[in-house]
Design a protein around this motif. Structure first.
Motif: not given
Length: 194
Positions: A78, A97, A101, A113, A158, A160, A180, A184
């Motif tokens: 991230l 971020a 995680q 991150h 941000l 990925i 988000l 992910l």
């Protein structure tokens, strides 16, 4: 010639027209879907409008290096980019971020991150990063490379990034954390790497 030959019964002769129709139907069943799919793709009709992800898909093979970030991370990442000072939007994305995680639970070790900034962060924020974000990876952002990329806007984003360094999705500061996180998790579920 004692035995008379029986004339052929017309019902015993195969109907060639029926056989041709059957062959034509079989060919249409095999070739028809391919022709229809080709026309759908070329003419863009009956193409679904919906999608299952919330960010902007980056599907052109770009890597971290293409946006000015030199990193060697072998996990999903991230990555927050800050081409200007890391102001409120940037700081919100860095916080998000880290929370994402953590939100991955047992898959948290598959992701990291990071922050890539073109300018040094303020001394107050630097102290906060050291105290509250011990696992945050830090990279310099090469602004000349970043601004050459048309996909990279001028504000904090941000991204990925997959374990091979490819950019997958991009989000701005307005993204909802839940959306988000769903994206992910979906990527990690589908992926055998990282």
């Amino acid at each position: 010639m004692g035995a008379a030959m029986n004339p052929l019964n017309m019902s015993d002769v195969p109907d060639r027209r029926k056989g041709r129709w059957q062959l034509l139907l079989i060919l249409m069943m095999v070739i028809g879907p391919m022709v229809l799919a080709t026309f759908m793709y070329k003419l863009q009709f009956w193409v679904p409008e919906s999608r299952s992800y919330h960010g902007e898909m980056i599907g052109n093979g770009q890597t971290r290096a293409d946006i000015g970030v030199q990193a060697d991370e072998q996990r999903w990442q991230l990555l927050v980019t800050a081409p200007a000072a890391c102001a409120a939007d940037c700081q919100q994305l860095v916080y998000l971020a880290r929370q994402l995680q953590i939100g991955l639970g047992r898959d948290a070790s598959r992701a990291s991150h990071a922050l890539a900034s073109a300018q040094p962060v303020s001394t107050d924020y630097e102290a906060k990063l050291k105290a509250e974000y011990p696992q945050l990876q830090r990279y310099p952002l090469d602004l000349s490379t970043f601004t050459k990329d048309a996909a990279a806007p001028g504000d904090a984003q941000l991204w990925i990034v997959d374990p091979h360094g490819n950019l997958v999705l991009r989000y701005d500061a307005k993204v909802k954390g839940k959306d988000l996180l769903n994206d992910l998790r979906h990527l990690l579920k589908l992926s055998n790497i990282g």
